[in-house]
Write a protein that holds these residues in place. Structure first.
Motif, PDB file in Angstrom:
ATOM      1  N   LYS A 196     -59.586   6.698 -50.680  1.00  0.00           N
ATOM      2  CA  LYS A 196     -61.344   6.693 -50.288  1.00  0.00           C
ATOM      3  C   LYS A 196     -61.044   5.761 -48.956  1.00  0.00           C
ATOM      4  O   LYS A 196     -60.356   4.869 -48.829  1.00  0.00           O
ATOM      5  N   PRO A 197     -62.176   5.951 -48.178  1.00  0.00           N
ATOM      6  CA  PRO A 197     -62.065   4.863 -47.080  1.00  0.00           C
ATOM      7  C   PRO A 197     -62.293   3.593 -47.582  1.00  0.00           C
ATOM      8  O   PRO A 197     -63.164   3.184 -48.190  1.00  0.00           O
ATOM      9  N   GLY A 198     -61.307   2.717 -46.999  1.00  0.00           N
ATOM     10  CA  GLY A 198     -61.098   1.260 -47.291  1.00  0.00           C
ATOM     11  C   GLY A 198     -60.488   1.223 -48.599  1.00  0.00           C
ATOM     12  O   GLY A 198     -60.288  -0.053 -48.950  1.00  0.00           O
ATOM     13  N   THR A 201     -62.633  12.423 -44.444  1.00  0.00           N
ATOM     14  CA  THR A 201     -62.308  11.184 -43.659  1.00  0.00           C
ATOM     15  C   THR A 201     -60.878  10.801 -43.605  1.00  0.00           C
ATOM     16  O   THR A 201     -60.280  10.585 -42.613  1.00  0.00           O
ATOM     17  N   VAL A 202     -60.504  10.595 -44.849  1.00  0.00           N
ATOM     18  CA  VAL A 202     -59.101   9.907 -44.853  1.00  0.00           C
ATOM     19  C   VAL A 202     -57.959  10.838 -44.411  1.00  0.00           C
ATOM     20  O   VAL A 202     -57.242  10.414 -43.762  1.00  0.00           O
ATOM     21  N   ARG A 203     -58.237  12.013 -44.922  1.00  0.00           N
ATOM     22  CA  ARG A 203     -57.262  12.921 -44.476  1.00  0.00           C
ATOM     23  C   ARG A 203     -57.152  13.123 -43.193  1.00  0.00           C
ATOM     24  O   ARG A 203     -56.053  13.244 -42.417  1.00  0.00           O
ATOM     25  N   VAL A 204     -58.304  13.143 -42.197  1.00  0.00           N
ATOM     26  CA  VAL A 204     -58.291  13.171 -40.855  1.00  0.00           C
ATOM     27  C   VAL A 204     -57.388  11.951 -40.409  1.00  0.00           C
ATOM     28  O   VAL A 204     -56.423  12.151 -39.455  1.00  0.00           O
ATOM     29  N   HIS A 205     -57.651  10.922 -40.858  1.00  0.00           N
ATOM     30  CA  HIS A 205     -56.847   9.774 -40.083  1.00  0.00           C
ATOM     31  C   HIS A 205     -55.246   9.738 -40.700  1.00  0.00           C
ATOM     32  O   HIS A 205     -54.543   9.290 -40.134  1.00  0.00           O
ATOM     33  N   ARG A 234     -53.601  12.452 -41.292  1.00  0.00           N
ATOM     34  CA  ARG A 234     -52.935  13.357 -40.428  1.00  0.00           C
ATOM     35  C   ARG A 234     -52.799  12.886 -38.789  1.00  0.00           C
ATOM     36  O   ARG A 234     -51.829  13.210 -38.416  1.00  0.00           O
ATOM     37  N   ASN A 235     -53.598  12.257 -38.269  1.00  0.00           N
ATOM     38  CA  ASN A 235     -53.706  11.573 -37.039  1.00  0.00           C
ATOM     39  C   ASN A 235     -52.362  10.625 -37.154  1.00  0.00           C
ATOM     40  O   ASN A 235     -51.771  10.662 -36.137  1.00  0.00           O
ATOM     41  N   ASP A 236     -52.257   9.898 -38.083  1.00  0.00           N
ATOM     42  CA  ASP A 236     -51.308   8.699 -38.220  1.00  0.00           C
ATOM     43  C   ASP A 236     -49.848   9.519 -38.201  1.00  0.00           C
ATOM     44  O   ASP A 236     -49.049   9.122 -37.711  1.00  0.00           O
ATOM     45  N   LEU A 237     -49.734  10.524 -39.194  1.00  0.00           N
ATOM     46  CA  LEU A 237     -48.558  11.126 -39.285  1.00  0.00           C
ATOM     47  C   LEU A 237     -48.182  11.933 -38.327  1.00  0.00           C
ATOM     48  O   LEU A 237     -46.742  12.066 -37.987  1.00  0.00           O
ATOM     49  N   ARG A 238     -48.944  12.611 -37.660  1.00  0.00           N
ATOM     50  CA  ARG A 238     -48.832  13.274 -36.412  1.00  0.00           C
ATOM     51  C   ARG A 238     -48.218  12.598 -35.180  1.00  0.00           C
ATOM     52  O   ARG A 238     -47.582  12.981 -34.599  1.00  0.00           O
ATOM     53  N   LEU A 277     -54.466   5.457 -30.813  1.00  0.00           N
ATOM     54  CA  LEU A 277     -55.548   6.067 -30.853  1.00  0.00           C
ATOM     55  C   LEU A 277     -55.578   7.605 -31.434  1.00  0.00           C
ATOM     56  O   LEU A 277     -54.923   8.368 -31.359  1.00  0.00           O
ATOM     57  N   HIS A 278     -56.563   7.657 -32.479  1.00  0.00           N
ATOM     58  CA  HIS A 278     -56.713   8.910 -33.029  1.00  0.00           C
ATOM     59  C   HIS A 278     -58.262   9.434 -32.982  1.00  0.00           C
ATOM     60  O   HIS A 278     -59.119   8.708 -33.584  1.00  0.00           O
ATOM     61  N   LEU A 279     -58.351  10.415 -32.276  1.00  0.00           N
ATOM     62  CA  LEU A 279     -59.698  11.004 -31.960  1.00  0.00           C
ATOM     63  C   LEU A 279     -60.253  11.779 -33.324  1.00  0.00           C
ATOM     64  O   LEU A 279     -59.710  12.212 -34.079  1.00  0.00           O
ATOM     65  N   VAL A 280     -61.425  11.421 -33.395  1.00  0.00           N
ATOM     66  CA  VAL A 280     -62.481  12.061 -34.392  1.00  0.00           C
ATOM     67  C   VAL A 280     -62.298  13.371 -34.680  1.00  0.00           C
ATOM     68  O   VAL A 280     -62.017  14.014 -35.656  1.00  0.00           O
ATOM     69  N   HIS A 281     -62.586  14.082 -33.438  1.00  0.00           N
ATOM     70  CA  HIS A 281     -62.709  15.546 -33.592  1.00  0.00           C
ATOM     71  C   HIS A 281     -61.472  16.119 -33.629  1.00  0.00           C
ATOM     72  O   HIS A 281     -60.447  16.014 -32.803  1.00  0.00           O
ATOM     73  N   ASP A 282     -61.176  17.185 -34.419  1.00  0.00           N
ATOM     74  CA  ASP A 282     -59.664  17.733 -34.586  1.00  0.00           C
ATOM     75  C   ASP A 282     -59.425  18.362 -33.291  1.00  0.00           C
ATOM     76  O   ASP A 282     -58.252  18.260 -33.003  1.00  0.00           O
ATOM     77  N   ASP A 283     -60.260  19.169 -32.688  1.00  0.00           N
ATOM     78  CA  ASP A 283     -59.729  19.813 -31.332  1.00  0.00           C
ATOM     79  C   ASP A 283     -59.109  18.956 -30.171  1.00  0.00           C
ATOM     80  O   ASP A 283     -58.429  19.177 -29.527  1.00  0.00           O
TER      81      ASP A 283
END
Length: 617
Positions: free
Chosen positions: A327-329, A403-407, A409-413, A486-492
């Protein structure tokens, strides 16, 4: 236990929060609020506010927040039903009576707890009697002192089939109660029941209040299983219990975290060394339920594992097991012991300071997942890179919180981007003799990034960042490290960021037109048109026609920092609303953690005197 809503509402109305808090905190009234030093962390100046209007408290230092129920639960280590009973007694209210069947169940559970308590005392007496000589010798060899033996209530089960059974029957317990408590076993073939634990060092297992609910036994002779736990009973569920829960719960409040070790002896050794915020699962890998229990004590429990290959595999499994409930946090951190040592060995051989130092070196959950993904895995072909990306996607399907999944994904990518880049041969960058510089002439009309078509302020800022990188690809080189985080919030837009960085790393010296062609080839042509449109995103400081590129870089860095503040502010606002709505310790802990991160980001944000990229400073 569920209470009627009207009862809770009336109890809240009758409870004087200022009086409840004032029993533990010296409060001074300022206007309509009361202030004092926070009881949940050490501080010298008063930052703890009790609001009569809102009927809640908030610490501006550590973020502690809640109602009278939360305050009593946290300061007295009570469950919610226990806090309700405590406040109802103070308010002179009668707690609603439970149904007869619930009362009968509660009485039965109480009787089983009494049987476990009687068994604990009997095991203790056996340890200190003639029969417990071998067990005492074993404890002496392991370095346990009398204080630890007494505090953890260690005992001994003699090597007899019915010693405990006979002792407890003499104390008035029935055989069926002892069977239900898991103390004795009854064979299916009609033979007499027998003691479940024989010739074993006994470790009482308590619940979060310290009530004995089960036992773990270590064999002192030949046995099929070295360790044996009580079976599941109405009191005990192995996957919902933690060894040393009560002590750790108290200590974690002061320490700010909780440490998870593998075994009973590890937990006792660390506690004896002064690290009392320590628990252990009961002979199995951490379950989702146990992780949830840990999160009720702290936002980021530290999983402490042996520093060998088996310990690393266990860490990878624990990080993956937690994915579905993140979960967030709320996350996990990992501390690996020196190779060949477990926490018990480390304390005995190198002392408490070495143990504290090892526990302070922690690794994030994403780092642990990444290590598991790439260990022994070459990334030198497109197919191997594609396989890694597929495995990352497979992992991310387990993350249920969007929300966690987005972050994640950004981190691992981003890690994959760095790993792939590291496999390419290094090539010198033209015009970059040391600190990255700029080798192109200043463009005729100058920068930055103010989208009039964006859907939100955050998207405006993100498009501004991308437009700057597209106009001046050198920024991706110069601010390489800043972009790593830097991990942008919007996927595209985040996908576009990764594509820009990948293209620039592949072709040093790439200009704006060349970068645009790269992005067009990856299917981002429509976004490129949007970002390059003169009326959509352009650099314009108004007062300067052609600012130097050093100023462009300065303003780009300011934009990155401003964006981080905006993201954290949005997350904090959401967390504040959730905390006010849910009124749970978890929600308030997340809010406090985000507040600390936001304050740090604001402190690092530079003062900008001209319009920054993407908006006014």
């Amino acid at each position: 236990m569920a209470f009627p809503k009207h009862f809770i509402d009336e109890l809240r109305a009758r409870t004087d929060l200022v009086s409840i808090v004032g029993q533990r905190v010296a409060l001074k009234k300022r206007g309509r609020d009361h202030w004092g030093c926070c009881p949940f962390h050490n501080e010298k100046s008063a930052s703890f506010k009790v609001s009569e209007d809102r009927d809640d408290y908030h610490c501006f230092g550590c973020g502690a927040h809640g109602t009278a129920f939360d305050f009593v639960m946290q300061t007295e280590s009570l469950s919610f039903p226990e806090a309700v009973e405590r406040l109802a007694e103070a308010a002179g209210m009668q707690v609603p009576q439970v149904a007869p069947q619930e009362r009968e169940k509660a009485d039965r559970l109480s009787r089983l707890a009494e049987a476990n308590e009687a068994a604990t005392k009997w095991f203790q007496s056996q340890l200190h009697g003639a029969a417990g000589a071998a067990a005492r010798d074993y404890l002496g060899r392991r370095g346990l002192g009398e204080q630890a033996i007494a505090e953890f209530r260690l005992g001994f089960a003699p090597d007899r089939n019915d010693a405990l059974k006979a002792a407890l029957l003499d104390r008035g317990f029935r055989e069926d109660e002892l069977v239900e408590a898991g103390l004795i076993a009854r064979p299916d073939d009609g033979r007499p029941s027998y003691d479940r634990f024989r010739n074993r060092l006994m470790f009482p297992i308590g619940d979060r209040r310290g009530r004995v609910i089960a036992f773990g036994g270590r064999a002192l002779g030949e046995a099929r299983a070295k360790y044996l736990n009580s079976p599941d009973t109405p009191l005990f569920d192995k996957g919902h219990s933690l060894y040393n829960h009560a002590m750790a719960r108290e200590a974690a409040r002061e320490a700010g975290t909780v440490v998870v070790v593998e075994g009973y002896m590890d937990a006792i050794a660390l506690a004896e060394a002064g690290i009392r915020n320590v628990v252990a699962p009961l002979g199995t890998a951490l379950t989702e339920n146990q992780i949830e229990m840990l999160w009720r004590m702290t936002a980021e429990p530290v999983i402490c594992l042996d520093g060998d290959a088996a310990g690393l595999r266990a860490a990878h499994r624990a990080a993956e097991r937690a994915l579905s409930i993140l979960k967030p946090g709320r996350s996990l951190r990992f501390a690996l012991m020196p190779e060949g040592l477990d926490p018990d060995d480390l304390v005995r051989q190198r002392g408490p300071a070495a143990a504290r130092e090892a526990l302070a070196r922690t690794t994030s959950s994403t780092e642990m997942l990444w290590q598991g993904l790439v260990e022994g895995r070459p990334l030198d072909t497109p197919e191997r890179k594609a396989a890694l990306e597929a495995d990352i996607d497979r992992l991310l399907t387990q993350v249920t919180d969007e929300t966690v999944r987005v972050h994640y994904r950004n981190d691992l990518r981003a890690r994959m981007f760095d790993a792939v880049r590291a496999t390419r041969p290094a090539r010198p960058l033209p015009g970059r003799p040391g600190r990255p510089g700029f080798r192109r002439e200043a463009p005729e009309s100058v920068a930055a990034l103010k989208s009039i078509q964006a859907n939100s302020p955050l998207r405006t800022r993100e498009e501004a960042i991308l437009a700057a990188l597209l106009r001046w690809p050198e920024l991706a080189v110069r601010y390489e490290h800043e972009l790593d985080d830097l991990h942008l919030v919007h996927d595209d837009l985040d996908h576009c960021l990764l594509a820009i960085r990948d293209a620039v790393s592949r072709e040093p010296g790439l200009d704006s037109d060349g970068l645009a062609r790269h992005l067009d080839a990856t299917g981002l042509d429509r976004l490129v048109v949007r970002l390059r449109a003169p009326n959509a995103t352009k650099l314009d400081w108004k007062s300067l026609k052609d600012p130097p590129l050093e100023m462009v870089g300065e303003q780009f860095d300011a934009t990155l920092r401003r964006y981080r503040v905006e993201v954290l502010q949005a997350e904090y606002d959401d967390a504040w609303a959730a905390a006010r709505r849910e009124l749970t310790a978890e929600a308030f802990e997340r809010m406090a953690a985000l507040k600390r991160a936001l304050d740090r980001a604001k402190a690092e944000e530079p003062v900008v005197t001209r319009a920054s990229l993407g908006g006014e400073a």
